[in-house]
Enzyme design. Structure first.
Site, short mmCIF file in Angstrom:
data_model
loop_
_atom_site.label_atom_id
_atom_site.label_comp_id
_atom_site.label_asym_id
_atom_site.label_seq_id
_atom_site.Cartn_x
_atom_site.Cartn_y
_atom_site.Cartn_z
N ARG A 103 55.91 -48.77 16.67
CA ARG A 103 54.88 -49.44 16.24
C ARG A 103 54.30 -49.07 14.96
O ARG A 103 53.92 -47.64 14.90
CB ARG A 103 53.79 -49.09 17.34
CG ARG A 103 52.28 -49.72 16.88
CD ARG A 103 51.36 -50.05 17.80
NE ARG A 103 51.70 -51.05 18.77
CZ ARG A 103 50.88 -51.64 19.49
NH1 ARG A 103 49.76 -51.21 19.89
NH2 ARG A 103 50.96 -52.62 20.38
N HIS A 130 55.22 -59.29 16.90
CA HIS A 130 54.83 -58.44 18.03
C HIS A 130 55.84 -59.09 19.36
O HIS A 130 55.36 -59.83 19.98
CB HIS A 130 53.55 -58.58 18.44
CG HIS A 130 52.94 -57.56 19.32
ND1 HIS A 130 53.85 -56.68 19.90
CD2 HIS A 130 51.94 -57.22 19.90
CE1 HIS A 130 53.21 -55.75 20.81
NE2 HIS A 130 52.05 -56.36 20.82
N GLN A 133 55.24 -58.62 22.92
CA GLN A 133 54.21 -59.37 23.46
C GLN A 133 54.51 -60.99 23.80
O GLN A 133 54.18 -61.50 24.82
CB GLN A 133 52.79 -59.22 22.31
CG GLN A 133 51.80 -60.16 23.11
CD GLN A 133 51.13 -59.11 24.41
OE1 GLN A 133 50.83 -57.93 24.37
NE2 GLN A 133 50.98 -60.03 25.53
N ASP A 221 43.84 -64.15 19.49
CA ASP A 221 43.76 -62.62 19.23
C ASP A 221 42.86 -62.56 18.30
O ASP A 221 42.00 -63.25 17.81
CB ASP A 221 45.41 -62.63 18.50
CG ASP A 221 45.60 -61.14 18.41
OD1 ASP A 221 44.90 -60.28 19.08
OD2 ASP A 221 46.58 -60.61 17.41
N CYS A 261 46.57 -61.30 24.05
CA CYS A 261 47.45 -60.02 24.21
C CYS A 261 46.77 -58.81 24.41
O CYS A 261 47.07 -57.89 24.90
CB CYS A 261 48.36 -59.95 22.72
SG CYS A 261 47.04 -59.61 21.37
N ARG A 289 54.15 -57.39 30.42
CA ARG A 289 54.88 -56.48 29.26
C ARG A 289 55.78 -55.60 29.88
O ARG A 289 56.69 -55.22 29.49
CB ARG A 289 53.69 -55.49 28.71
CG ARG A 289 52.64 -56.48 27.74
CD ARG A 289 53.45 -56.96 26.53
NE ARG A 289 53.78 -55.92 25.81
CZ ARG A 289 53.34 -55.31 24.75
NH1 ARG A 289 52.07 -55.65 24.60
NH2 ARG A 289 53.90 -54.40 24.21
N1 NVA Z 1 46.88 -58.55 16.07
C1 NVA Z 1 46.65 -57.52 16.64
C2 NVA Z 1 47.34 -57.22 18.20
C3 NVA Z 1 46.92 -56.12 19.09
C4 NVA Z 1 47.83 -55.86 20.14
C5 NVA Z 1 46.75 -56.22 15.89
O1 NVA Z 1 47.87 -56.19 15.03
O2 NVA Z 1 46.03 -55.26 15.85
N1 CP Z 2 48.86 -56.17 23.37
C1 CP Z 2 49.01 -54.76 22.81
O1 CP Z 2 50.20 -54.52 22.44
O2 CP Z 2 48.44 -53.93 23.22
P1 CP Z 2 48.28 -52.45 23.05
O3 CP Z 2 47.80 -52.50 21.53
O4 CP Z 2 47.29 -51.74 23.83
O5 CP Z 2 49.73 -51.67 23.14
#
Ligand code: NVA
Ligand code: CP
Length: 302
Positions: A103, A130, A133, A221, A261, A289
């Site tokens: 990540r 992502h 997800q 989101d 998500c 997930r």
């Molecule tokens: N768009 C959000 C998704 C979090 C799972 C982010 O990148 O923070």
């Molecule tokens: N939806 C998602 O990826 O959650 P986290 O940021 O908690 O991993």
């Protein structure tokens, strides 16, 4: 199945369905006490350069259930945080472990890790994509509506990593896709170029009501993703009116489901009332997930 899971653009419809079918099987088997210890003795390195609840816990638990182990590696502890190049980290990890989940911010880092490590790499979220997800989202939609083909998805809000991946995943699976974003917050140009080939099945608009019309699935989101904290105030203003609320739900089909998500910001991209009304499906989505990622790891790392 491909060697890595870097972004939805890399997968064929057949790849996606192979993952979803195995994920359904993994879910059924877990609930019926049938184990799949197909990754016995194998290790997954999990690099986190951003916070996470779901991704970390579902990957770590999933790896354990498959008979392997997962290593949580935060950039605060890794030499990456002190400037060691990704190409070197990749070549080192490739000699110790059997797969890497990462990540991070730049998609290029994930692509470089895949190029240099020699082992399967899974994107656990970048600013661009992502995919884990979205696989869980497609799995959840199929559970609720039985099919994907022909359904209409409406995404309301920021043209971010989730929007980019949902557009590609939904269109590849034969869904129609409308995306309502404020001007200046559209999805990534590469995704728009991909979607343009789907003609009327893809509708990018600036009006949430137009996108939600007759939708079977509504998705939103956060308005400020991880890394955009400094712009949060300005974003809140830009996204006014792009909320999933009762008024917007009235435009959608009666049996429409709502996905998020998570984490959710109630009162911003979704009202508390709509979130709680659809909470069962939203938390199924979070649960999925685990199952979808177990399928991905089993297909990539066996
Ligand atoms: N768009 C959000 C998704 C979090 C799972 C982010 O990148 O923070
Ligand atoms: N939806 C998602 O990826 O959650 P986290 O940021 O908690 O991993």
């Amino acid at each position: 199945m491909k060697k890595h899971l870097l972004k939805m653009l890399d997968l064929s419809k057949e790849d996606i369905l192979e993952i979803l079918n195995l994920a359904d099987q993994m879910k059924y088997d877990l609930k019926n006490g049938i184990s799949h210890r197909v990754l016995e003795g194998k290790t997954l390195a999990m690099i986190f350069q951003k916070a996470s609840t779901r991704t970390r816990v579902s990957f770590e638990t999933g790896m354990y259930q498959l008979g392997g182990q997962a290593l949580f590696l935060s950039d605060k502890d890794l030499q990456i945080g002190r400037g060691e190049p990704i190409e070197d980290t990749a070549r080192v990890l490739g000699r110790y472990v059997n797969g890497i989940m990462i990540r991070t911010f730049a998609q290029e880092e994930v692509e470089a890790l895949a190029e240099w490590s020699g082992i399967p790499v899974i994107n656990g979220l970048t600013d661009f994509a992502h995919p884990c997800q979205v696989l869980a989202d497609l799995m959840t939609i199929r559970e609720q509506h039985s099919v994907l083909e022909g359904l209409k998805m409406a995404y309301i809000g920021d043209g971010n990593n989730m929007a980019n991946s949902l557009i590609v995943g939904a269109l590849k699976c034969g869904m129609k896709m409308s995306v309502a974003t404020p001007k200046g917050y559209e999805p990534h140009p590469d995704v728009l170029a991909f979607a343009a080939e789907y003609g009327d099945d893809f509708a990018p608009v600036n009006n949430p009501a137009e996108a939600a019309q007759n939708a079977d699935v509504l998705v939103t989101d956060v308005w400020a993703s991880m890394g955009q904290e400094d712009e949060a105030k300005e974003r809140m203003k830009a996204f006014t009116g792009f909320q999933i609320n009762d008024g917007l739900m009235k435009k959608a089909n009666e049996k429409a489901i709502v996905l998020h998500c998570l984490p959710a910001h109630r009162g911003e991209e979704i009202t508390t009332e709509i979130f709680e009304k659809h909470a069962n499906v939203i938390f199924d989505e979070a649960e999925n997930r685990l199952h979808a990622q177990k399928a991905v790891m089993a297909l990539l790392m066996q």
